[in-house]
Design a protein around this motif. Structure first.
Motif, mmCIF file in Angstrom:
data_model
loop_
_atom_site.group_PDB
_atom_site.id
_atom_site.type_symbol
_atom_site.label_atom_id
_atom_site.label_comp_id
_atom_site.label_asym_id
_atom_site.label_seq_id
_atom_site.Cartn_x
_atom_site.Cartn_y
_atom_site.Cartn_z
ATOM 1 N N ASP A 140 0.813 -1.214 0.000
ATOM 2 C CA ASP A 140 0.000 0.000 0.000
ATOM 3 C C ASP A 140 0.851 1.270 0.000
ATOM 4 O OD1 ASP A 140 0.950 0.185 2.594
ATOM 5 O OD2 ASP A 140 -0.958 -0.282 3.547
ATOM 6 N N SER A 141 2.124 1.149 -0.349
ATOM 7 C CA SER A 141 3.005 2.315 -0.307
ATOM 8 C C SER A 141 4.296 1.965 -1.035
ATOM 9 C CB SER A 141 3.291 2.713 1.148
ATOM 10 O OG SER A 141 3.707 1.588 1.912
ATOM 11 N N ALA A 142 5.251 2.898 -1.005
ATOM 12 C CA ALA A 142 6.528 2.699 -1.690
ATOM 13 C C ALA A 142 7.668 2.782 -0.687
ATOM 14 C CB ALA A 142 6.701 3.758 -2.776
ATOM 15 N N LEU A 143 8.736 2.056 -0.971
ATOM 16 C CA LEU A 143 9.873 1.998 -0.057
ATOM 17 C C LEU A 143 10.972 2.966 -0.503
ATOM 18 C CD1 LEU A 143 10.013 -1.844 0.650
ATOM 19 C CD2 LEU A 143 8.377 -0.115 1.427
ATOM 20 N N ASN A 144 10.552 4.214 -0.727
ATOM 21 C CA ASN A 144 11.470 5.238 -1.217
ATOM 22 C C ASN A 144 12.604 5.536 -0.246
ATOM 23 O OD1 ASN A 144 9.931 5.619 -3.564
ATOM 24 N ND2 ASN A 144 8.601 7.102 -2.545
ATOM 25 N N ALA A 145 12.383 5.283 1.039
ATOM 26 C CA ALA A 145 13.418 5.587 2.034
ATOM 27 C C ALA A 145 14.698 4.822 1.742
ATOM 28 C CB ALA A 145 12.906 5.261 3.436
ATOM 29 N N TYR A 146 14.578 3.591 1.245
ATOM 30 C CA TYR A 146 15.785 2.828 0.934
ATOM 31 C C TYR A 146 16.543 3.452 -0.238
ATOM 32 C CZ TYR A 146 14.226 -0.905 4.050
ATOM 33 O OH TYR A 146 13.840 -1.632 5.159
ATOM 34 N N ARG A 147 15.813 3.970 -1.225
ATOM 35 C CA ARG A 147 16.500 4.595 -2.347
ATOM 36 C C ARG A 147 17.225 5.863 -1.898
ATOM 37 N NH1 ARG A 147 13.853 5.908 -8.145
ATOM 38 N NH2 ARG A 147 12.696 4.054 -7.595
ATOM 39 N N ARG A 148 16.588 6.634 -1.009
ATOM 40 C CA ARG A 148 17.257 7.811 -0.447
ATOM 41 C C ARG A 148 18.517 7.392 0.322
ATOM 42 N NH1 ARG A 148 18.358 13.031 -0.733
ATOM 43 N NH2 ARG A 148 16.264 13.276 -1.587
ATOM 44 N N MET A 149 18.392 6.321 1.103
ATOM 45 C CA MET A 149 19.508 5.813 1.893
ATOM 46 C C MET A 149 20.689 5.446 0.987
ATOM 47 S SD MET A 149 19.169 2.662 4.642
ATOM 48 C CE MET A 149 17.570 3.197 5.261
ATOM 49 N N ILE A 150 20.393 4.740 -0.106
ATOM 50 C CA ILE A 150 21.434 4.325 -1.039
ATOM 51 C C ILE A 150 22.035 5.532 -1.750
ATOM 52 C CG2 ILE A 150 21.858 3.043 -3.177
ATOM 53 C CD1 ILE A 150 19.635 1.088 -2.241
ATOM 54 N N PHE A 151 21.194 6.438 -2.218
ATOM 55 C CA PHE A 151 21.646 7.618 -2.950
ATOM 56 C C PHE A 151 22.627 8.436 -2.121
ATOM 57 C CE2 PHE A 151 21.127 12.127 -4.048
ATOM 58 C CZ PHE A 151 21.373 12.108 -5.419
ATOM 59 N N GLU A 152 22.303 8.662 -0.873
ATOM 60 C CA GLU A 152 23.177 9.470 -0.026
ATOM 61 C C GLU A 152 24.457 8.724 0.324
ATOM 62 O OE1 GLU A 152 21.195 11.284 3.257
ATOM 63 O OE2 GLU A 152 19.889 12.472 1.940
ATOM 64 N N ASP A 153 24.363 7.406 0.508
ATOM 65 C CA ASP A 153 25.556 6.650 0.881
ATOM 66 C C ASP A 153 26.550 6.587 -0.272
ATOM 67 O OD1 ASP A 153 26.735 5.197 3.116
ATOM 68 O OD2 ASP A 153 26.606 3.427 1.849
ATOM 69 N N GLU A 154 26.038 6.450 -1.482
ATOM 70 C CA GLU A 154 26.934 6.388 -2.643
ATOM 71 C C GLU A 154 27.696 7.694 -2.842
ATOM 72 O OE1 GLU A 154 24.684 3.130 -5.516
ATOM 73 O OE2 GLU A 154 24.227 5.264 -5.745
ATOM 74 N N ALA A 155 27.134 8.801 -2.357
ATOM 75 C CA ALA A 155 27.781 10.108 -2.518
ATOM 76 C C ALA A 155 28.842 10.385 -1.452
ATOM 77 C CB ALA A 155 26.722 11.210 -2.485
ATOM 78 N N ARG A 156 28.902 9.552 -0.413
ATOM 79 C CA ARG A 156 29.864 9.790 0.669
ATOM 80 C C ARG A 156 31.231 9.204 0.308
ATOM 81 N NH1 ARG A 156 25.355 7.575 3.901
ATOM 82 N NH2 ARG A 156 24.187 9.344 4.747
#
Length: 681
Positions: free
Chosen positions: A153-169
């Motif tokens: 009933d929703s999307a797991l966008n938080a994981y994509r945000r988590m990955i996006f920010e980690d790849e930039a570190r």
């Protein structure tokens, strides 16, 4: 690589195949073709220590292609030019084609890549994992914590945000693991075809159907092992969750929905049903073990990679001991069929203490007679204390009746046990580990948290028509287990234990503050800090409140309606600053400063942040003398974000606490680094 007796015993206890056969290090990688479609749930790793980590995959029969044997390759580079460990694992229908493989002989604080290859040369996607630092490693530890997800009933966008920010570190600042605090699945579900218009504005997907389930009211419930397996399979096909599990090791505990919405021990409780369910508890545990790689104690032959659960019958639990533990043999066998409490050490600075808050929980007393008319989602503090204490309340003099709204009502807990979420054995284990820990930060992975949320409903104006006499005390929201929490926090204070930090989920809300046995007007003595993450995707209380009728006398306590925008979260203000401030928010057109002029400073001296509409995750950096926790709050995840960053951020809030000395009280500073969090502080 030498196969030692210790390594063999560790792997056997986990029920994992062993990556310690001689000669694997230095081998050439196998020729393989990546076929993600044959590994539909991807890959994962879990519970790393300094020299090993559990690797996981599922390779079911797909389109006429089946496999029985997997080769595992572990490399120090993503192209598998330098193989450092490997082995073989067998798979079969008895574990739903899942495999757990303990990769051993690794180096501390290192990055590794791994893959599974079947006997046809078809490979899984490549996974990445990281080992834990050595016990004497003084580098800061970095991880995120998360909970409560439902792709139906929703999307797991938080994981994509988590990955996006980690790849930039830069590499030295990247995350080492993800701590998942439960509600990995939701066993109560709707089917999209039965809700074509959605629910509360959410689109209900038809991601799965239970092959054997039952329908109770509007909900479909699992009844078989295949039903629970169906949930895990479906959830793990979500691309963002699958990418996260392939990038980091996960450390997991369960909360309630991995078995039952409101269950305790082996009693299944959900809307419209309450029944003994020893068999369901065992199969729920089995499904969790099959899909979550973790160093947990399970039944059966320790040399075999399968779950040999006890044979139990569904029998009324009957008699409970003084701690509320049901003594019926089938109940005891079911709740001991998988033990997930454990510790993991990360260098000098972090020891994770993980506990199970449902398998040994006492049966709750029936407090339905004590609801104050006109109110929602709250209970009376003075009543709760009596019910929570059971027969031990007031030094064993629990009253026959409880005064409530001018009446004396029977006390349903008079002869019952004191409420517990840990049970006696697990509670003592926790205290022993806290006392023995030498880590700078003792981080308790607590599935639902301990912070009291209360509001001064005794200050409600007569115009609301709601009467909350002062003798009822504060209105409590999601508060329980007062006496057990008090025992634990007394122990921490008396032993001079410092560096206690709780990280929690379940509440579908961001919360932070200082933990204490009691709050004013009783003695307020903080002994630690606590951080509760908002949900990955599940609906929040703020979202539910949007359905309250606009003519409800207390709507202004929940929402501040505006003519030119969405409602403001007045419920945050009510529990941070009191009902007068919350009501003034509506009266002053959303002017927060005008509302705060009426705040009651006694309501929440322990809280630093509260967002009862929050989605996202927490990000932790634990170092030598400081703990830093950042809340990353994302937009309500109704649909999968199209952008690589997972969609917009509502706010980024950073907390800092310096390590305190024995006898000192912790402090907690807060900084809003991005976005708007005015109504949350």
């Amino acid at each position: 690589m030498r196969l030692t007796r210790r390594t063999f015993l560790v792997a056997s206890a986990l029920g994992a195949s062993l990556a310690a056969a001689p000669g694997w290090a230095g081998r050439e990688a196998r020729q393989a073709v990546e076929r993600r479609d044959l590994f539909p749930q991807g890959v994962a790793s879990g519970d790393p220590d300094p020299d090993s980590v559990i690797l996981w995959t599922r390779r079911p029969p797909v389109g006429g292609s089946s496999a029985r044997t997997l080769v595992v390759e572990v490399a120090s580079d993503p192209r598998f030019r330098r193989i450092v460990a490997g082995g073989r694992a067998t798979i079969g229908a008895e574990t739903d084609w899942t495999s757990r493989f303990l990769a051993t002989g690794l180096e501390p604080a290192r990055e590794y890549w791994y893959r599974f290859i079947d006997e046809h040369g078809f490979a899984s996607r490549t996974g990445r994992t990281l080992t834990a630092p050595a016990p004497d490693d003084g580098a800061p530890v970095r991880f995120t914590f998360a909970s409560c997800q439902s792709p139906n009933d929703s999307a797991l966008n938080a994981y994509r945000r988590m990955i996006f920010e980690d790849e930039a570190r830069p590499p030295e600042e990247q995350l080492q693991f993800v701590l998942h605090l439960g509600d990995f699945i939701y066993e109560v579900t709707w089917y999209g075809s039965e809700h074509p218009d959605g629910f509360r504005g959410r689109r209900i997907r038809d991601l799965y159907r239970f092959p054997d389930g039952e329908k109770v009211g509007a909900f479909h419930l699992p009844v078989s092992l295949e039903d629970y397996r169906t949930l895990y399979r479906s959830y793990l096909e979500d691309p963002d969750l699958q990418d996260a599990r392939a990038r980091w090791p996960f450390v997991c505990v369960w909360d309630n929905h991995e078995f039952a919405w409101a269950g305790y021990q082996s009693q299944y409780v959900a809307p419209g049903v309450s029944r003994p369910s020893q068999r369901k508890k065992v199969i729920a545990n089995q499904a969790w073990w099959e899909f979550i790689p973790a160093r947990v104690a399970r039944p059966g032959d320790p040399t075999q990679d399968r779950f040999d659960g006890p044979q139990v019958d569904d029998v009324p639990i009957g008699a409970f001991d003084e701690d509320g533990l049901g003594q019926e043999p089938n109940n005891l066998a079911a709740i001991h069929s998988l033990l997930i409490h454990r510790t993991l050490r990360y260098g000098r600075h972090v020891e994770l203490l993980l506990t199970d808050h449902h398998s040994f929980r006492s049966p709750p007393p029936d407090g339905s007679a004590f609801s104050v008319p006109g109110t929602r989602w709250v209970s009376a503090e003075k009543v709760d204390r009596v019910l929570d204490g059971g027969r031990t309340y007031n030094a064993g003099q629990s009253p026959e009746t409880i005064a409530f709204l001018g009446r004396e009502l029977p006390n349903p807990a008079k002869d019952g046990p004191r409420q517990t979420f840990l049970g006696r054995t697990q509670r003592q284990w926790l205290l022993d580990r806290l006392a023995a820990s030498t880590a700078t930060w003792k981080i308790w992975g607590h599935s639902f948290g301990t912070l009291d949320l209360r509001s001064d409903y005794f200050n409600l104006p007569a115009s609301t028509g709601v009467q909350w006499p002062a003798e009822l005390g504060y209105a409590l929201s999601n508060n329980s287990f007062h006496h057990e929490r008090g025992e634990i926090f007394d122990f921490v204070r008396e032993r001079g234990i410092t560096g206690l930090a709780l990280v929690a989920g379940d509440r579908h809300a961001f919360q932070s503050g200082l933990v204490s046995k009691s709050l004013p007007p009783e003695t307020f003595e903080p002994v630690g800090v606590e951080f509760v993450t908002g949900s990955i995707s599940q609906s929040t209380l703020l979202e539910v409140a949007e359905g309250v009728r606009k003519d409800d006398p207390l709507r202004a306590l929940y929402l501040c309606d505006r003519p030119d925008g969405p409602p403001l979260p007045a419920m945050n203000v009510a529990f941070l600053h009191g009902v007068r401030s919350a009501l003034a928010l509506q009266d002053n057109g959303g002017d927060l400063q005008a509302a705060l002029a009426l705040r009651n400073p006694e309501v929440a001296p322990h809280l630093r942040f509260l967002d009862r509409g929050g989605h996202g995750y927490g990000h932790v950096i634990a170092g030598e003398g400081q703990l830093e926790v950042e809340f990353v709050g994302i937009a309500r995840p109704m649909e999968r974000a199209e952008s690589a960053d997972g969609g917009p951020i509502n706010y980024r809030v950073r907390h800092r606490t310096a390590l305190w000395r024995p006898g000192e009280a912790p402090t907690l500073a807060l900084e809003v680094r991005e976005g708007d969090a005015r109504f949350c502080v």
